[in-house]
Motif scaffolding. Structure first.
Motif, PDB file in Angstrom:
ATOM      1  N   TYR A  76     -15.016  -0.550   3.378  1.00 43.40           N
ATOM      2  CA  TYR A  76     -13.559  -0.693   3.439  1.00 43.40           C
ATOM      3  C   TYR A  76     -12.954   0.449   4.253  1.00 43.40           C
ATOM      4  N   CYS A  98     -10.077   3.329   5.088  1.00 41.61           N
ATOM      5  CA  CYS A  98      -9.101   4.246   4.480  1.00 41.61           C
ATOM      6  C   CYS A  98      -8.493   5.046   5.633  1.00 41.61           C
ATOM      7  N   CYS A 123     -12.506   8.177   2.570  1.00 39.12           N
ATOM      8  CA  CYS A 123     -11.692   7.954   1.374  1.00 39.12           C
ATOM      9  C   CYS A 123     -11.722   9.193   0.479  1.00 39.12           C
ATOM     10  N   LEU A 124     -10.520   9.664   0.123  1.00 38.59           N
ATOM     11  CA  LEU A 124     -10.432  10.889  -0.690  1.00 38.59           C
ATOM     12  C   LEU A 124     -10.348  10.576  -2.185  1.00 38.59           C
TER      13      LEU A 124
HETATM   14 ZN   LIG Z   1      -9.055   5.799   0.088  1.00 38.73          ZN
END
Ligand SMILES: [Zn+2]
Length: 710
Positions: free
Chosen positions: A236, A238, A257-258
């Motif tokens: 996915y 981000c 992604c964080l």
């Molecule tokens: Zn994310």
């Protein structure tokens, strides 16, 4: 000779004479440790015990002077009064640096003197790597790991003697055992570094992994991807690299992604393994390749990030800055369990440039990093790095002074300082002379000072320690953006060559590195320049020859007619290099210093390459004119092109037989040697094919291997 770096305060009187021996060393300090022991051993090696020698006493000091910046940690007071030497300090590094100063002064010591000395910049670094912070181990001359290791131990002694305490050792990525024996070799190196108070830094990504697009063995690590659920679910998007004016947000699925702790923990695991296996304790952590930070980067975040960090602001705690702060806190906490002294230096998004970043953009970067560091819980283990920044464009404020207001916990610079493998490959670049514009930095790692630039290491040592009190040369640095950049660019281009830098300081540096006789010759070699300030070139892979590691495979491909317009300029450069390299080589004849053999060989190989390039360019022009204007080919044209192919291949064979093989997967200091001679032979062969088939762009061409970042 004057000491390098120049002590901050140094008053002396009376006649100077060599210190020939020591009678006694009195240790009036509680305990010493390995660093001080090493310093004393180095002193004893240089100075015999003699009954009429001086007495040196080491004492702990509570002098108020030690409250000055970095003085308690690394400062010292060294005094001499008629045979009585006293070295006062607070910490082992202070004693060690005092001993190193005494080593230099012993050659020519005033009868009485007082030195109060401390560094302005806490961490002062040089790079082993040739391709700026991206990689290529410059000390790998292709003669095996033990020989490289020996040279690197010399580097560490140089660091010790001249008070450098950071070496950017390797990049890019955190794959341990990247060649057989790597971990053990790095461990030995970092052990030697630690005793000398030197941090060892390695570079890699925290997210983004843009360099992995370069192909096999360029990026040295795992490429993490965003997956839901991690690690086996669907990819996915981000956040990602946003680099205006390019409207795209790139690499959005590349571990960006964080909000996914499992992903972050997996990254921590790779870093931890690398740190434990190698002993490296400082990470240069590129997070994407965005030099600026703008809202679209953050607006691209995934649904999960939106839930956890709902605020669209770059600066909010429940927005972008808070997300990055939590990420670094998690990294640092995770790594500290195994490596208590680990230091993380995040770079980007928003490292900003001196020229490219407008004041408004810089302000966004400053505000963003100020917020990230404010929200962090363990900010003492994190030093965000910016590029060299200098003045604001409009109000001329020094940007590092502005950062100091926003990031009181400390920040640093990856100083692309010329001779860096990206902007230039000049071998002597005294650009550290502008350090005083960056003196609020806690850490400066110069993107130069490689194995082939040892005098530049000492320039960096001089000005990173003492930015504005050099006994050799202090630049009258313009206080506004426009005039400063003109001054700075002239230093980088080596067109401005102040006598203080190119005369006494270069001379002193070379004599210290190689002794009086060889040092004087090497100073001359590093001064040689062409009519347009070209320099001799020691490596085939070089910005100066348009053969840099990044983006360019072969600078003038026959199957790319757009190269034609560059031919005159490139021919001139190659021809000039032959002249300069020949001059440098003849000067180096008879020099016995260990570096000289490889320098001579490098000059010879590059000369050969450039001679072939000149012949290839001449053939290119003739063939191109035949195609475009019908200018008839001279008799013997085909034979002369055939000879280029044969000579390039024969030289390539000779290089292979010379037995040099790099252990560095990127090729070390012999990077691209084989590749460039092959490309000349191949492209000259294409010219022949074109002429014979009467097709300007021949069929059956090899696929192009242009290196892309993504
Ligand atoms: Zn994310």
């Amino acid at each position: 000779m004057k000491p390098i770096p120049t002590p901050r305060e140094y008053t002396h009187s009376g006649e100077s004479r060599p210190l020939t021996g020591l009678r006694e060393i009195r240790m009036n300090i509680p305990e010493t440790g390995e660093t001080v022991k090493l310093g004393l051993a180095m002193l004893r090696d240089a100075l015999p015990v003699t009954p009429d020698g001086a007495v040196l006493t080491l004492v702990s000091s509570d002098d108020a002077w030690f409250a000055a910046r970095n003085a308690a940690e690394q400062g010292y007071i060294l005094t001499h009064d008629g045979g009585t030497l006293t070295l006062a300090a607070r910490q082992p590094m202070g004693f060690f640096y005092g001993l190193m100063t005494l080593l230099q002064l012993a050659e020519d010591m005033p009868e009485t003197f007082v030195i109060r000395d401390r560094p302005e910049i806490r961490w002062r670094g040089v790079m082993n790597t040739l391709w700026a912070e991206s990689g290529i181990m410059s000390y790998d001359f292709g003669d095996g790991l033990p020989a490289m290791e020996k040279r690197l131990s010399v580097l560490l002694n140089t660091c010790a003697r001249y008070k450098l305490n950071l070496v950017y050792a390797d990049a890019f990525g955190f794959r341990h055992e990247r060649f057989p024996g790597y971990d053990a070799f790095m461990k030995r190196f970092t052990d030697l570094a630690k005793i000398r108070g030197v941090r060892v830094m390695a570079g890699g990504y925290g997210m983004g992994y843009g360099q992995s697009g370069h192909g096999q063995n360029v990026f040295m690590g795992k490429v993490f991807r965003n997956r839901d659920p991690y690690p086996d679910g669907e990819l996915y998007d981000c956040i990602g690299t946003y680099d205006p004016p390019n409207p795209d947000i790139r690499g959005r699925s590349y571990g960006t992604c964080l909000s996914d702790n499992a992903l972050t923990d997996d990254k921590i695991d790779e870093m931890r393994q690398y740190l434990l296996a190698t002993g490296v304790n400082t990470l240069d952590l590129h997070n994407m390749d965005s030099d600026e930070i703008h809202e679209p980067l953050w607006l691209a975040r995934c649904e999960r990030c939106r839930k956890r960090y709902p605020n669209d602001s770059l600066y909010a705690e429940d927005g972008c800055a808070g997300a990055f702060a939590a990420f670094y806190d998690r990294l640092l906490t995770g790594l500290r369990e195994s490596v208590p002294d680990v230091l993380i230096c995040p770079v980007s998004p928003g490292y900003a440039y001196a020229v490219r970043s407008t004041d408004r953009t810089f302000e966004k970067c400053r505000r963003f990093w100020g917020a990230v560091m404010r929200y962090m819980k363990c900010r003492d283990g994190v030093i965000p790095l910016f590029r060299e920044l200098f003045h604001n464009h409009d109000d001329n404020r020094l940007r590092y002074d502005m950062l100091d207001e926003s990031i009181p916990s400390g920040f640093g610079s990856v100083f692309f300082s010329g001779g860096d493998g990206f902007y230039s490959d000049k071998y002597f670049v005294p650009s550290a002379v502008v350090t005083k514009t960056m003196e609020r930095a806690e850490l400066i790692v110069c993107a130069n000072g490689s194995a082939l630039q040892r005098p530049t290491q000492l320039m960096n040592a001089e000005y990173l320690w003492n930015p504005d009190g050099s006994a050799f040369y202090n630049a009258d640095i313009p206080d506004n953006y426009t005039d400063f950049m003109a001054f700075y660019n002239a230093i980088l281009a080596t067109t401005h060559r102040p006598e203080g830098l190119y005369g006494e300081l270069l001379e002193t540096a070379c004599r210290r590195l190689w002794g009086d006789t060889d040092g004087a010759v090497l100073a001359e070699v590093y001064r040689i320049h062409g009519a347009r300030y070209e320099c001799p070139v020691f490596t085939v892979c070089s910005v100066e020859l348009y053969t840099r590691r990044t983006r360019v495979t072969f600078p003038i491909r026959w199957d790319d007619p757009s190269a034609e317009e560059h031919l005159p300029q490139m021919r001139a450069r190659y021809a000039e290099t032959v002249t300069l390299n020949t001059a440098a080589r003849s000067r180096l004849f008879g020099v016995t210093a260990p570096d000289a053999e490889f320098l001579r060989e490098g000059l010879a190989v590059v000369s050969e390459l450039c001679q072939l390039m000149v012949r290839y360019i001449d053939a290119y022009r003739m063939a191109a004119e035949w195609f475009t204007a019908g200018v008839p080919l001279e008799g013997g044209f085909r034979e002369s092109v055939r000879a280029i192919v044969d000579d390039a291949e024969a030289y390539r064979k000779r290089l292979a037989e010379s037995g040099r093989t790099a252990v560095d997967p990127l090729g070390g200091a012999i990077a691209r040697r084989d590749e460039l001679f092959d490309l000349i032979a191949y492209n000259a062969g294409l010219i022949l094919q074109s002429v014979e088939t009467n097709m300007r762009i021949p069929e059956n061409r090899r696929p192009d291997v242009t290196r892309q970042w993504w």
